[in-house]
Write an enzyme that holds these catalytic residues in place. Structure first.
Site, PDB file in Angstrom:
ATOM      1  N   SER A 119      -9.796   1.442   2.632  1.00 11.04           N
ATOM      2  CA  SER A 119      -8.927   2.257   1.813  1.00 11.04           C
ATOM      3  C   SER A 119      -7.844   1.469   1.082  1.00 11.04           C
ATOM      4  O   SER A 119      -7.288   1.975   0.109  1.00 11.04           O
ATOM      5  CB  SER A 119      -8.265   3.347   2.661  1.00 11.04           C
ATOM      6  OG  SER A 119      -7.416   2.772   3.636  1.00 11.04           O
ATOM      7  N   SER A 126      -9.978  -0.968   6.759  1.00 14.80           N
ATOM      8  CA  SER A 126      -9.351  -0.801   5.441  1.00 14.80           C
ATOM      9  C   SER A 126      -8.596  -1.996   4.898  1.00 14.80           C
ATOM     10  O   SER A 126      -8.178  -1.966   3.740  1.00 14.80           O
ATOM     11  CB  SER A 126      -8.412   0.396   5.453  1.00 14.80           C
ATOM     12  OG  SER A 126      -9.167   1.554   5.268  1.00 14.80           O
ATOM     13  N   LYS A 128       0.854  -1.191   0.000  1.00 11.76           N
ATOM     14  CA  LYS A 128       0.000   0.000   0.000  1.00 11.76           C
ATOM     15  C   LYS A 128       0.889   1.240   0.000  1.00 11.76           C
ATOM     16  O   LYS A 128       1.912   1.286   0.707  1.00 11.76           O
ATOM     17  CB  LYS A 128      -0.891  -0.036   1.249  1.00 11.76           C
ATOM     18  CG  LYS A 128      -1.945   1.062   1.334  1.00 11.76           C
ATOM     19  CD  LYS A 128      -2.873   0.811   2.523  1.00 11.76           C
ATOM     20  CE  LYS A 128      -3.972   1.847   2.644  1.00 11.76           C
ATOM     21  NZ  LYS A 128      -4.892   1.560   3.765  1.00 11.76           N
TER      22      LYS A 128
HETATM   23  N1  GLN Z   1     -13.420   3.593   6.015  1.00 16.96           N
HETATM   24  C1  GLN Z   1     -12.805   4.047   7.229  1.00 16.96           C
HETATM   25  C2  GLN Z   1     -12.454   5.508   7.129  1.00 16.96           C
HETATM   26  O1  GLN Z   1     -12.786   6.101   6.177  1.00 16.96           O
HETATM   27  C3  GLN Z   1     -11.614   3.211   7.566  1.00 16.96           C
HETATM   28  C4  GLN Z   1     -10.381   3.572   6.845  1.00 16.96           C
HETATM   29  C5  GLN Z   1      -9.202   2.778   7.254  1.00 16.96           C
HETATM   30  O2  GLN Z   1      -9.319   1.730   7.905  1.00 16.96           O
HETATM   31  N2  GLN Z   1      -8.042   3.301   6.947  1.00 16.96           N
HETATM   32  O3  GLN Z   1     -11.882   6.081   7.984  1.00 16.96           O
END
Ligand code: GLN
Length: 488
Positions: free
Chosen positions: A149, A173, A74
């Site tokens: 994400s 994410s 990532k």
């Molecule tokens: N969807 C969640 C957010 O927008 C989690 C994102 C993540 O785990 N980095 O914060």
């Protein structure tokens, strides 16, 4: 196509010289050449360097448990090679001066790093649509999102462009994109994996973890990446077991917790519900006992998360001001304040700005008690709910995401709808426990979409969690399905 598309199979094939690492890496790069224009999973490729790394494996100069296998990272993990952009204009040209601990560990284990994958900007989002560069597509249906994400990492794997990948999980994410892309994703316990070199989003929630096609692949990656790191004070000095060792041994007397609050979650897709119910039955057939548990503060999870995470983000992202770090405006400015504000306005996308504003507001002196402090109190209660539940069961079973992959553009106009995707995943981070998502079915229709099953386990319970996940995996073949990118 890759001759060996899973991590362990590829590793063993390279080890036994059925295929050279160079050949396998070439296959991955060729696949990327062919498929990537339709998937858009990568922010950058390390093609030449990957081939060099592969050559060194073939020459016996690099060895280890991951020797010769193509892996994607990532793009919020610092690498001294290439850029680390977090899919943000702010860091578009950022070259990290060092490697994240996890990168060092993967490379020391012989992994071949093929490139860095797309994400929602600074990992804020559930679809990769918040990336400043592009929206990654779901390999099962390219009109749909891969989740987020870590959508790029999940999609790169699902599209066969690498044998495994790494993501980060602050509120879901890793697990949610794993679920939407039909692969396995593990969020380790807070403190299990060093985060040194992970660009911080919400430091009390962030964890790094693996994506693989199956549970053993994730277990192998956990063997490599876990453990105390003096460079990350939040990493815990707890012995790292061999997660592969007893993986195939079923657990006797298994108690599966079913939380009544999760049954009530609004917006659950009926196909998700029936796939998860079928998985529950499967565990019963395997001898598990179902136990009713209660997580009474679940309903406050999203609200607490969307205060705590933005508060921490507003503090972590203060460093990107165009002076200390990040994009600097080229416009003429009259003073330093204008330099900061213009640089930040140009560098940050809409969602990141929204979070910074929410966080700054919630932390400001008049509102701190009403929002941040309250959210912390809820956090303690959510943690207590889990502690009490795990006295009665080994793992809690629920869906990972309330719906399968949604269409690109479907939720971008309504941030709240996007936040609600995280209903089953955020409490795991709030409590700091471990969670895994694994495929448990597909929707019906011309383009079947994967459905993910989530298992939540107590802190440092990864060994058991992986074994329990493996019990299910051994009796099903969802994890063997592959998207056919020829027709999608
Ligand atoms: N969807 C969640 C957010 O927008 C989690 C994102 C993540 O785990 N980095 O914060």
């Amino acid at each position: 196509m890759l001759a060996y598309d899973t991590l362990l199979a590829a590793r063993d094939a390279v080890r036994s010289k059925k295929i050279s690492s160079v050949e396998l890496t070439r296959q991955a790069l060729d696949r990327i050449d062919k498929i990537e224009p339709r998937i858009l999973a990568f922010n950058s490729l390390f093609a030449d360097r990957a081939l060099e790394q592969a050559k060194d494996v073939d020459a016996g100069k690099r060895t280890g448990p991951l020797a010769g296998v193509p892996i994607a990272l990532k793009d919020n993990l610092c690498t001294s090679h290439g850029t680390t952009t977090c899919s943000s204009r702010m860091l578009e040209n950022f070259r990290a001066p060092y490697d994240a601990t996890i990168v060092k560990k993967l490379e020391a284990a012989g992994a071949v790093i093929v490139g860095k994958t797309n994400l929602d900007e600074f990992a804020m989002g559930s679809s990769t649509e918040n990336s400043a560069f592009k929206t990654t597509r779901n390999p099962w249906d390219t009109a749909r999102v891969p989740g987020g994400s870590s959508g790029g990492s999940a999609a790169a794997l699902a599209a066969g462009m690498c044998c495994a990948s790494i993501g980060s999980d602050t509120g879901g994410s890793i697990r949610q994109p794993a679920s939407l892309c039909g692969v396995v994703g593990l969020k380790p316990t807070y403190g299990r994996v060093s985060r040194y070199g992970l660009v911080a989003f919400a430091s009390s929630l962030d964890q790094i973890g693996p994506f693989g096609w199956n549970v053993p692949d994730c277990a192998l990656l956990m063997n490599v990446i876990s453990g105390r790191d003096p460079k990350d004070a939040t990493s815990v000095d707890q012995a790292v077991p061999d997660y592969l060792k007893q993986l195939d041994e079923p657990l006797k007397g298994l108690r599966i917790g079913i939380a009544r609050e999760y049954q009530l979650a609004a917006g659950m897709d009926p196909q998700v519900k029936s796939a998860v119910d079928a998985a529950t039955k499967k565990y019963q057939e395997l001898g598990a006992q179902l136990v009713d548990v209660s997580l009474p503060h679940t309903e406050y999870g999203i609200a607490a998360y969307y205060v705590i995470a933005p508060c921490e983000a507003s503090s972590n992202l203060a460093r990107y001001d165009g002076v200390h770090f990040g994009h600097r405006t080229k416009d003429p400015v009259k003073d330093i304040i204008e330099l900061f504000s213009k640089s930040r306005a140009e560098g940050f996308g809409e969602e990141v700005q929204r979070r910074i504003m929410i966080g700054t507001y919630a932390l400001s002196s008049g509102y701190y008690d009403a929002y941040y402090l309250r959210a912390l109190k809820i956090r303690a209660l959510i943690k207590r709910d889990f502690d009490q539940a795990f006295e009665k069961c080994d793992v809690i079973l629920c869906p990972t995401s309330p719906t399968p992959a949604f269409k690109a553009g479907e939720k971008t106009g309504d941030p709240l709808q996007m936040y609600l995707c995280d209903v089953f995943t955020v409490t795991c981070n709030i409590a700091g426990i471990a969670g895994i998502s694994l495929p448990c079915g597909f929707t019906t229709g011309p383009k079947p979409l994967p459905i993910g099953l989530q298992l939540l386990g107590p802190t440092f319970g990864e060994e058991k969690l992986l074994r329990i996940a493996r019990m299910y995996e051994l009796t099903t073949d969802w994890h063997k399905r592959r998207p056919s990118l020829e027709t999608n």
